[in-house]
Enzyme design. Structure first.
Site, mmCIF file in Angstrom:
data_model
loop_
_atom_site.group_PDB
_atom_site.id
_atom_site.type_symbol
_atom_site.label_atom_id
_atom_site.label_comp_id
_atom_site.label_asym_id
_atom_site.label_seq_id
_atom_site.Cartn_x
_atom_site.Cartn_y
_atom_site.Cartn_z
ATOM 1 N N LYS A 85 -12.098 -3.949 8.658
ATOM 2 C CA LYS A 85 -12.040 -4.728 7.430
ATOM 3 C C LYS A 85 -13.122 -5.791 7.419
ATOM 4 O O LYS A 85 -13.646 -6.181 8.459
ATOM 5 C CB LYS A 85 -10.665 -5.387 7.265
ATOM 6 C CG LYS A 85 -10.288 -6.326 8.404
ATOM 7 C CD LYS A 85 -8.927 -6.965 8.171
ATOM 8 C CE LYS A 85 -8.567 -7.898 9.322
ATOM 9 N NZ LYS A 85 -7.382 -8.727 9.026
ATOM 10 N N ASP A 103 -2.919 -7.509 -4.548
ATOM 11 C CA ASP A 103 -3.425 -6.295 -3.915
ATOM 12 C C ASP A 103 -4.181 -5.415 -4.902
ATOM 13 O O ASP A 103 -3.983 -5.492 -6.114
ATOM 14 C CB ASP A 103 -2.243 -5.479 -3.377
ATOM 15 C CG ASP A 103 -2.318 -5.295 -1.876
ATOM 16 O OD1 ASP A 103 -3.434 -5.197 -1.356
ATOM 17 O OD2 ASP A 103 -1.256 -5.262 -1.244
ATOM 18 N N HIS A 126 -8.259 -0.919 0.718
ATOM 19 C CA HIS A 126 -7.243 -1.935 0.450
ATOM 20 C C HIS A 126 -8.005 -3.250 0.288
ATOM 21 O O HIS A 126 -8.869 -3.543 1.106
ATOM 22 C CB HIS A 126 -6.274 -2.114 1.616
ATOM 23 C CG HIS A 126 -5.689 -0.859 2.167
ATOM 24 N ND1 HIS A 126 -4.345 -0.560 2.078
ATOM 25 C CD2 HIS A 126 -6.252 0.174 2.859
ATOM 26 C CE1 HIS A 126 -4.115 0.599 2.687
ATOM 27 N NE2 HIS A 126 -5.250 1.051 3.166
ATOM 28 N N GLN A 178 1.104 -10.868 -3.073
ATOM 29 C CA GLN A 178 -0.214 -10.418 -2.647
ATOM 30 C C GLN A 178 -0.932 -9.823 -3.850
ATOM 31 O O GLN A 178 -0.399 -8.953 -4.530
ATOM 32 C CB GLN A 178 -0.058 -9.362 -1.538
ATOM 33 C CG GLN A 178 -1.086 -9.476 -0.456
ATOM 34 C CD GLN A 178 -0.798 -8.542 0.707
ATOM 35 O OE1 GLN A 178 -0.071 -7.568 0.578
ATOM 36 N NE2 GLN A 178 -1.393 -8.834 1.831
ATOM 37 N N HIS A 198 -5.750 -1.127 -4.607
ATOM 38 C CA HIS A 198 -6.089 0.040 -3.797
ATOM 39 C C HIS A 198 -7.025 0.918 -4.610
ATOM 40 O O HIS A 198 -6.750 1.229 -5.772
ATOM 41 C CB HIS A 198 -4.816 0.792 -3.390
ATOM 42 C CG HIS A 198 -3.877 -0.066 -2.592
ATOM 43 N ND1 HIS A 198 -2.771 -0.663 -3.151
ATOM 44 C CD2 HIS A 198 -3.926 -0.465 -1.307
ATOM 45 C CE1 HIS A 198 -2.157 -1.386 -2.220
ATOM 46 N NE2 HIS A 198 -2.838 -1.279 -1.104
ATOM 47 N N ARG A 257 7.727 -10.950 4.786
ATOM 48 C CA ARG A 257 7.412 -10.747 6.197
ATOM 49 C C ARG A 257 8.151 -11.790 7.023
ATOM 50 O O ARG A 257 8.146 -12.974 6.671
ATOM 51 C CB ARG A 257 5.903 -10.867 6.450
ATOM 52 C CG ARG A 257 5.085 -9.842 5.684
ATOM 53 C CD ARG A 257 3.600 -10.024 5.932
ATOM 54 N NE ARG A 257 2.818 -9.119 5.085
ATOM 55 C CZ ARG A 257 1.489 -9.085 5.053
ATOM 56 N NH1 ARG A 257 0.784 -9.929 5.803
ATOM 57 N NH2 ARG A 257 0.863 -8.232 4.259
ATOM 58 N N CYS A 308 0.785 -1.238 0.000
ATOM 59 C CA CYS A 308 0.000 0.000 0.000
ATOM 60 C C CYS A 308 0.823 1.299 0.000
ATOM 61 O O CYS A 308 0.456 2.224 -0.735
ATOM 62 C CB CYS A 308 -1.015 0.001 1.140
ATOM 63 S SG CYS A 308 -0.540 -0.870 2.619
#
Length: 636
Positions: A465, A384, A511, A382, A386, A364, A335
């Protein structure tokens, strides 16, 4: 003696004498309820049935089929196991023995090294304790008395636990026959309520999870209200072991985890086929839903992570490095990079919403003991996206994401349920902002008609979320998709757009991920399909198998034609018997096998075998190809 009023869940009000136990109240309502009830919720607090009512209260009785009832059964089973161990191995010292999501365990300090054969003996002793139907009696003790009692028993772990309790803590014990344990409860009223149990495994565990402390032995077990439910659960575990993605990943040559890179998966050619098909599908769906794709760098400066809040809230999970005497971090999330892309030029309200997708590789740090195949890794992609939007667009955009999720999960035959995760303790922003964003998510789901449950305190540190929990073919659930609504990071990064009034305004941000992690999603699909992927995902879609060398030319021409059409075909031209070739193709879980013999060469046909069905008959070459292409296009 004065009476007290008991208000039941259905609204009825009963009067009983003060000091009446909850079990007596349950029996007074119904003999059946008295036999079924395990505990009671009194004014919102779980209570044992041995507790007495001293004042007016609202009471709901908990039965075995409920989640609270199942927890009580498993908690009681942990005490029964400890009592059995005390009988068989009297020198054992007991640490903690909680109920957990799928069963229970007890941590033990013993000179005896427990082996699987011991579990059989412990189960037999547990059965005797269950048959004895011993009542579990709760007692509350002064701190000094509790410390003396456990010190006299040489139970040093219990003494440590008591000493660590707050000064005003209620210290309670539970006694069943000759066994007494330090415990807050609640429990079943007697050992006889634990109808079905199974001890499963032995593991090591550091006391209090600290590797500086002594390594204890941990025995895991599970318990259910009935033998039928236990048998169904154990069957599911057997099926899960058969489907284990680590085992199938090796057998089907999909991926590997090597000692040179623990937590960093290597994808083999077969695994890359599945991965690329998932990515191709992801791009096709997102194009239809109005997304643009971006890519952001893997390493970015500390200043960026300080601005986003990750440096303060997520630092222990990040890999860091130094470049030109300045701190940098390998991105754990995509992000912040997406924010920088948004800021590269001014935006007008006419452009919004802007939907930017990214297949971003993130890293991570996970403890080595937590790593698990593709399910828990240290690097993953990921999927992802946005979405930058005006506040007036929140509901429509959230519902648009839900529609996308619904389509994707249906493609894989996966059902789901939604959970709304609210503000965690470690979070940014003020209460008003959190309330606004949480209510916006609720409103969008309710207007869409999406049922959900509340998961208190499990939101991201920057916003609430919606989590999507998928159910696989054997009933297990997996948390994959998530939609996070964020008003805080746009503020931190000073994101703006020019409104219709010509003034600068702050966008709101979503997100979201649909697969979650491509690696983990592949692991889920391996287990969901037991390695038998639908044709559109299968690494090899069809095997062509000539019976003898004289059928090779026909088989080769057919294979080449299918290859040119983009089909994933393998020509098995080895000098092996056709039965051997078929069995090997079945082990590799190939969707279609084409057997080529004299008749097929003469007629211009193929003998088709479909995975799971066997021989489905002869078909013209072109008819088979058309059928397979249609199946792939429709993602059947």
């Amino acid at each position: 003696m004065a009476n007290v009023k008991v208000t039941l869940k259905d609204g009825r009000v009963k009067e009983v004498a003060a000091g009446t136990t909850l079990l007596e109240v349950a029996k007074g309502l119904s003999q059946k309820l008295g036999k079924q009830a395990l505990l009671a919720v009194v004014d919102g607090v779980n209570k044992d049935l041995t507790d007495k009512l001293e004042h007016d209260a609202s009471v709901e009785f908990v039965v075995p089929e409920s989640s609270e009832g199942l927890h009580a059964i498993r908690h009681t089973a942990a005490h029964i196991m400890a009592q059995a161990i005390q009988h068989l191995f009297p020198d054992t010292k007991f640490a903690i023995g909680p109920a957990i999501s799928n069963g229970f365990y007890y941590d033990l300090d013993s000179e005896h090294v427990f082996v699987p054969e011991d579990l059989i003996a412990i189960e037999k002793e547990m059965a005797k304790i269950v048959k004895a139907n011993l009542p579990l009696v709760r007692s509350e003790l002064p701190r000094s008395e509790a410390l003396k009692m456990f010190a006299d028993k040489d139970e040093k772990y219990k003494v440590e636990l008591i000493n660590d309790l707050p000064e005003d803590a209620v210290i309670s014990t539970y006694t069943q026959g000759d066994f007494t344990d330090l415990c807050a409860g609640p429990h079943c009223p007697s050992t006889g309520r634990v109808k079905a149990f199974k001890l499963q495994s032995i593991a090591g565990a550091y006391w209090r999870g600290d590797e500086k402390n002594k390594m204890l032995q941990r025995i895991y077990g599970t318990a259910f209200p009935s033998k039928e439910e236990l048998d169904a659960y154990l069957h599911m575990l057997e099926e899960a072991a058969r489907r284990d993605h680590r085992k199938l990943g090796k057998e089907l040559d999909l991926f590997s985890i090597m000692e040179e890179g623990p937590g960093f998966p290597f994808f083999h050619p077969n695994g890359m086929v599945i991965r690329n098909e998932l990515i191709n599908y992801w791009r096709e769906v997102h194009r239809r839903y109005g997304y643009q794709e971006i890519k952001t760098p893997m390493i970015l400066s500390r200043k960026l992570w300080e601005t986003s809040g990750h440096w303060d809230h997520y630092r222990e999970n990040m890999y860091v490095t130094e470049i030109d005497n300045e701190d940098y971090a390998i991105k754990p999330m995509n992000c912040p990079g997406g924010m920088l892309v948004y800021k590269t030029h001014p935006h007008s309200y006419r452009e919004l919403p802007i939907r930017a997708g990214e297949l971003g590789l993130v890293h991570r740090h996970e403890l080595s003991g937590a790593l698990h195949g593709l399910f828990r890794v240290r690097c993953f992609t990921q999927d992802d996206a946005h979405i930058f939007m005006m506040p007036s667009q929140i509901k429509d955009e959230i519902q648009n994401v839900i529609r996308l999720f619904d389509e994707v999960y249906a493609t894989f035959g996966l059902k789901y349920h939604a959970e709304l995760s609210t503000r965690p303790e470690d979070s940014m922003g003020d209460a008003e902002t959190w309330e606004t964003t949480t209510n916006a998510l609720k409103s969008a789901m309710e207007d869409f008609g999406l049922d959900y449950v509340i998961n208190e305190g499990d939101g991201a540190f920057y916003g609430p979320k919606i989590d999507f929990h998928l159910t696989d073919s054997i009933g297990r659930t997996w948390q994959c998709g998530t939609i996070q609504l964020d008003m805080l990071l746009p503020e931190k990064f000073d994101l703006t757009y020019t409104g219709e009034d010509g003034l600068k305004h702050r966008p709101v941000m979503i997100h979201r991920v649909v697969y979650g992690s491509i690696e983990r999603f592949i692991g889920i699909l391996i287990e969901n399909y037991a390695g038998a992927f639908p044709a559109w995902l299968a690494p090899c879609q069809v095997r062509v198998m000539p019976i003898t060398d004289k059928h090779y030319e026909y088989a080769k021409k057919l294979s080449d034609e299918m290859f040119k059409l983009g089909l994933r075909v393998y020509l098995d031209d080895r000098n092996e018997k056709i039965g051997y070739k078929i069995r090997e193709a079945q082990l590799q879980k190939v969707p279609y096998m084409l057997v080529i013999g004299d008749k097929e060469v003469e007629d211009g046909t193929v003998a088709v075998r479909r995975r799971g069905e066997g021989d489905i008959g002869a078909m013209k070459q072109e008819d088979f190809i058309a059928m397979l292409q249609e199946e792939i296009a429709d993602k059947k």
